[in-house]
Design an enzyme around this catalytic site. Structure first.
Site, PDB file in Angstrom:
ATOM      1  N   GLU A 239      12.845  -0.366 -27.854  1.00  0.00           N
ATOM      2  CA  GLU A 239      12.163  -1.165 -28.872  1.00  0.00           C
ATOM      3  C   GLU A 239      13.296  -1.806 -29.654  1.00  0.00           C
ATOM      4  O   GLU A 239      14.043  -1.125 -30.333  1.00  0.00           O
ATOM      5  CB  GLU A 239      11.277  -0.259 -29.722  1.00  0.00           C
ATOM      6  CG  GLU A 239      10.249  -1.029 -30.504  1.00  0.00           C
ATOM      7  CD  GLU A 239      10.550  -0.984 -31.974  1.00  0.00           C
ATOM      8  OE1 GLU A 239      11.189  -1.942 -32.445  1.00  0.00           O
ATOM      9  OE2 GLU A 239      10.155  -0.002 -32.619  1.00  0.00           O
TER      10      GLU A 239
ATOM     11  N   GLY B 271      20.715  -1.801 -27.291  1.00  0.00           N
ATOM     12  CA  GLY B 271      19.644  -1.523 -26.341  1.00  0.00           C
ATOM     13  C   GLY B 271      19.922  -2.121 -24.972  1.00  0.00           C
ATOM     14  O   GLY B 271      19.730  -1.472 -23.936  1.00  0.00           O
TER      15      GLY B 271
ATOM     16  N   LYS C 267      19.583  12.099 -30.104  1.00  0.00           N
ATOM     17  CA  LYS C 267      20.851  11.570 -30.609  1.00  0.00           C
ATOM     18  C   LYS C 267      20.533  10.981 -31.973  1.00  0.00           C
ATOM     19  O   LYS C 267      19.808   9.997 -32.076  1.00  0.00           O
ATOM     20  CB  LYS C 267      21.384  10.511 -29.633  1.00  0.00           C
ATOM     21  CG  LYS C 267      22.889  10.339 -29.657  1.00  0.00           C
ATOM     22  CD  LYS C 267      23.390   9.591 -30.865  1.00  0.00           C
ATOM     23  CE  LYS C 267      23.042   8.117 -30.793  1.00  0.00           C
ATOM     24  NZ  LYS C 267      23.324   7.429 -32.082  1.00  0.00           N
TER      25      LYS C 267
ATOM     26  N   GLY D 128      16.305   0.457 -31.681  1.00  0.00           N
ATOM     27  CA  GLY D 128      17.509   0.000 -32.369  1.00  0.00           C
ATOM     28  C   GLY D 128      17.794  -1.452 -32.072  1.00  0.00           C
ATOM     29  O   GLY D 128      16.884  -2.223 -31.776  1.00  0.00           O
TER      30      GLY D 128
ATOM     31  N   ARG E  73      19.159  -5.007 -30.444  1.00  0.00           N
ATOM     32  CA  ARG E  73      19.074  -5.615 -29.125  1.00  0.00           C
ATOM     33  C   ARG E  73      20.376  -5.431 -28.354  1.00  0.00           C
ATOM     34  O   ARG E  73      20.362  -5.146 -27.161  1.00  0.00           O
ATOM     35  CB  ARG E  73      18.780  -7.099 -29.308  1.00  0.00           C
ATOM     36  CG  ARG E  73      18.622  -7.865 -28.034  1.00  0.00           C
ATOM     37  CD  ARG E  73      18.068  -9.228 -28.355  1.00  0.00           C
ATOM     38  NE  ARG E  73      18.073 -10.116 -27.220  1.00  0.00           N
ATOM     39  CZ  ARG E  73      17.605 -11.372 -27.269  1.00  0.00           C
ATOM     40  NH1 ARG E  73      17.099 -11.836 -28.396  1.00  0.00           N
ATOM     41  NH2 ARG E  73      17.631 -12.136 -26.205  1.00  0.00           N
TER      42      ARG E  73
ATOM     43  N   CYS F 116      10.722  -3.405 -37.998  1.00  0.00           N
ATOM     44  CA  CYS F 116      10.703  -4.115 -36.722  1.00  0.00           C
ATOM     45  C   CYS F 116       9.558  -5.119 -36.672  1.00  0.00           C
ATOM     46  O   CYS F 116       9.566  -6.028 -35.848  1.00  0.00           O
ATOM     47  CB  CYS F 116      10.628  -3.138 -35.560  1.00  0.00           C
ATOM     48  SG  CYS F 116       9.593  -1.734 -35.882  1.00  0.00           S
TER      49      CYS F 116
END
Lengths: 527, 527
Positions: free
Chosen positions: B259, B242, B180, B237, B239, B296
């Protein structure tokens, strides 16, 4: 008579403020046993979690061999109490003293603890990885909090929350354990916890490495597994309870490892029937009857061709089951659950061949049961037909042809095991080759020519599988050392000065024998 | 102009019935880019999942080296398109062509694909375990369904859903991937998918091993990750997104690896400041500015003593940040999100030292920002102070003493990394010894004397950590081969006839070099 003491924060003491109390029942007589146990409140759970954190800090100052010494001493202590443990476990579970409790399950339990001790000494399970060029090193470390272990009712020793596989794995991985007893055998659990605690003291482990509560409310169970200071949970038990705990733990991002329900399909191919129907039937009957059918690897589904040999085989197994004595079920709710599960299968078209009713026995009992269903009907209602009936209940599926056997395999949910009996001379090989790709991805352990009951504790074992048999297909609950990694965090040291590294990641191999992955190769050498 | 084609079931074709369409924006100009992409409906997702299952069946008939060949060819294809990929990624992300896209991220991506190819050929990652006495054997196998990969906005190549770490790991573990795209760089993703698909054909992989959609609704994203026929999900991506996906996947018992967010605390101990404040400040400034702070592993939290040296160090970093140009943020929502995150910190008492406002630049921008807060205030509001601001924003915590530094470490959430700068001569060792046990369990990777940005792709790397940095502390998203096991099922063969075993579990070592754990020892020998 007062309530039995709990083991919290390194002391056997009365529960501070129990929410209630309970007694266990002797399943063979349906009579309450005398001792009374507290249902602990949230405050006790939180005390245990905090005490475990103190233990974790103390443990960091000790050598890992202290844990190994504990596990070995604990195994010795269990053996020293063998007679009283077997006596009490028999009272609480009605499982036979011989051979089951004394000669099978107890040695399995001590063997497992000793294997865990070896894994601690060996350290190879920690998967130490060293990249010499970049000085990046990683290793499995203990979790950042204790492990809660929920034990099942069906193995009072080998899966006990304070003595079984999850306990041994969590401790060996360096985590304190908060054991939640199965309320069907609280006395056995207390006795084991006593043996464990004595070993904790003798080995010099922090006193709160092992804690034990007998029972908590459903609501507090959810709070335990989702507690912000918990490391992880190991659970063995029903699908319903497991999924509730999983939901709570998942929302809190707390790892939870579940061993829940499995009907363990057995495919008996035509060549195997032609060759050795009698022998296979005998094995299968024994397997179905083990522990009154209350094994997580009990063969609850048998698939074979609807031909003369297939039907004769089914009759043979049916006779064997109906001739065998009715086993004692572990708990009061057992017979009702079995009746309900059978009801779901019958409602969609399965028929009783033998058994099917609650047994009128002094203990909790259900008649050994065999149901049958056509492959067509099975495929119309695959969900209902895969209802787990926790007892000696097997559904025989009579497939109209080989293609339908494969379709049935393709309709299966996740299971701990899947078995294929086939002709030893290769007569079934074409069918095997069609069946295996359908069955193998749906099971944690694929067997040939062997019943699924009996889960050897050896490094290659996988007691796991796709949901709903567990919550995740990548782990095993049995088999040392692989079961340990469930209770470990993968941690990396990047450019960390050598003297600050965990011993296992320093240049010198700490034991001279520990396997480490260095620049992509496994070695016992030092850097 | 029509919509750009999707890659489903081995064909580039128009989306069957898009739910909508979108265009990407050039973050440097805030202008739409010309190409228009479909938002795919659930029916396309389901087609992709079914096609992936066909690919899985086809793949079982092929040698594993086909996958390795694909990965190598794909890396070659990416290099052959280097210029156009860099051009388009720069348009879609505004990340600099040099050195970032062309000389850092693209080589990292191809290197990662080639390391994955080596792991496939080597096979040691599969952790083949053989118990010779019991004939019980186990190994990591592909999942029972494709892997969905959701890529982030900040690494258009190295974490791209159809080229990055999760893609490489899922494919190398033997699973088809449904990628995706991140909607901020759909064209780059399309170009990579073209390169991938050509390699699929050239290598002879099943055509539906690699499929790609640009965008789906939030609701359909949840349906994808919880689909009964999906194997697992890899997500990088935010929080918020996710955790929504995790919730859906968890309820369906589908593995999901996330992550998400990390503020990557950096502790600068007094001895390091005394010894080399200028050098540490320079490193830290560079690290904060990398990718306009949208890494990140960006150092979002710096903890040091509130003394003359600490305050001078802070001023030095503040000057460096305010003198540096304002970077271009990846998306329209970037500046608003940063303002919101900073607002949360300010509300609880953090003060702006430099920056703090949206920048009036042609592209999306936010002034490089440094905030400060006292240790006391931090400890009163540890949650708000750990809000991730995805950009060049760092909160400096001025601790009143060493004890408070340790308390701050103890108040931290899970992070991908944690760094300690200390005196090279050992002057900080006593403090290090107090700090390390608090910090280490809260991070996936502990660093000494080195900024956390820059995640080497090597076997020892861990790009993981406790929640909320990921969903589970036991895995890594970067580092081959360890990242592969996330996308594998552990399967056991018990008494299975030797010729029916996967090659890797037969008696003969299939490559002569594959590491297998035999009776508890790693070996490349045959049985």
């Amino acid at each position: 008579m007062g309530l039995q003491p709990v083991l919290i924060n390194g002391t056997w003491r009365q529960d501070n403020a129990p929410e209630g109390s309970f007694r266990a029942t002797n399943p063979a007589t349906r009579q309450f046993l005398p001792d009374e146990y507290p249902v602990s409140a949230l405050a006790e759970i939180e005390l245990a979690i905090e005490a475990a954190h103190v233990a974790m800090a103390e443990l960091r100052l000790l050598e890992p061999d202290v844990i190994a010494r504990f596990l070995d001493l604990y195994a010795d202590n269990i053996e020293a109490r063998r007679e009283e443990l077997v006596e009490l476990a028999n009272l609480e579970t009605a499982l036979p003293k011989e051979p089951r409790l004394n000669s099978v399950e107890l040695p399995r339990t001590t063997n497992q603890l000793r294997q865990a001790a070896s894994a601690v000494r060996d350290r190879s399970w920690r998967h130490a990885t060293i990249d010499t060029k970049t000085n990046i090193r990683s290793i499995y470390m203990p979790l950042d909090g204790p492990v809660a272990v929920f034990g099942p009712n069906n193995f009072p020793f080998a899966f006990n929350s304070v003595a079984g596989g999850d306990f041994a794995a969590a401790i060996a991985a360096g985590n304190p354990v908060i054991a939640k007893a199965n309320p069907s055998h609280p006395g056995t659990t207390r006795m084991l916890a006593e043996a464990a605690f004595e070993a904790v003291i003798a080995a010099g482990l922090p006193r709160a490495m092992v804690q034990m509560l007998y029972r908590v409310s459903g609501e507090n169970g959810l709070k335990l597994v989702s507690h912000s200071r918990l490391g992880a949970t190991g659970f063995t038990g029903s699908r319903r309870a497991g999924m509730q705990l999983k939901d709570a733990a998942d929302r809190a991002c707390k790892p939870i490892y579940l061993e829940m329900s499995s009907i363990n399909p057995v495919f008996v191919l035509p060549g195997a029937l032609e060759e050795r129907a009698e022998a296979v039937a005998a094995e299968l009957i024994t397997s179905c009857l083990m522990g009154a059918g209350q094994f997580c690897t009990n063969p609850g589904l048998v698939v074979l061709l609807d031909d003369d040999e297939g039907r004769a085989f089914m009759s043979r197994v049916a006779s064997g089951l109906s001739e065998a004595p009715v086993g004692v079920l572990l708990g009061e709710r057992g017979p009702g659950h079995i009746r309900e599960a059978i009801g779901q299968m019958k409602e969609e078209g399965a028929e009783i061949v033998v058994g099917g009713d609650v047994a009128d026995t002094p203990g909790y009992g259900f008649h050994n049961t065999l149901l049958k269903v056509s492959g067509d009907t099975f495929l119309q209602h695959p969900d209902a037909m895969q209802t787990e009936a926790f007892g000696t209940v097997s559904l025989f599926v009579l497939a109209k042809d080989e293609e339908q056997m494969v379709a049935i395999a393709n309709s299966l949910d996740g299971n701990l095991t899947g078995t294929i009996y086939s002709h030893t001379g290769g007569a079934d090989d074409a069918l095997y080759d069609l069946l295996e790709p359908a069955l193998a991805p749906r099971v944690g352990r694929l067997l040939n020519d062997k019943v699924p009951t009996g889960v050897t504790v050896s490094p290659g074992m996988v007691h796991g599988g796709p949901p709903p048999s567990t919550g995740h297909p990548g782990f095993t609950a049995v088999g040392i050392p692989n079961s340990l990694v469930r209770f470990a965090a993968l941690r990396c040291y990047d450019n960390v000065r050598l003297h600050r590294l965990p011993n296992e990641l320093r240049n010198e191999n700490p034991t001279g024998k520990m396997w480490r992955s260095m620049d992509g190769q496994w070695t016992t050498d030092s850097v």
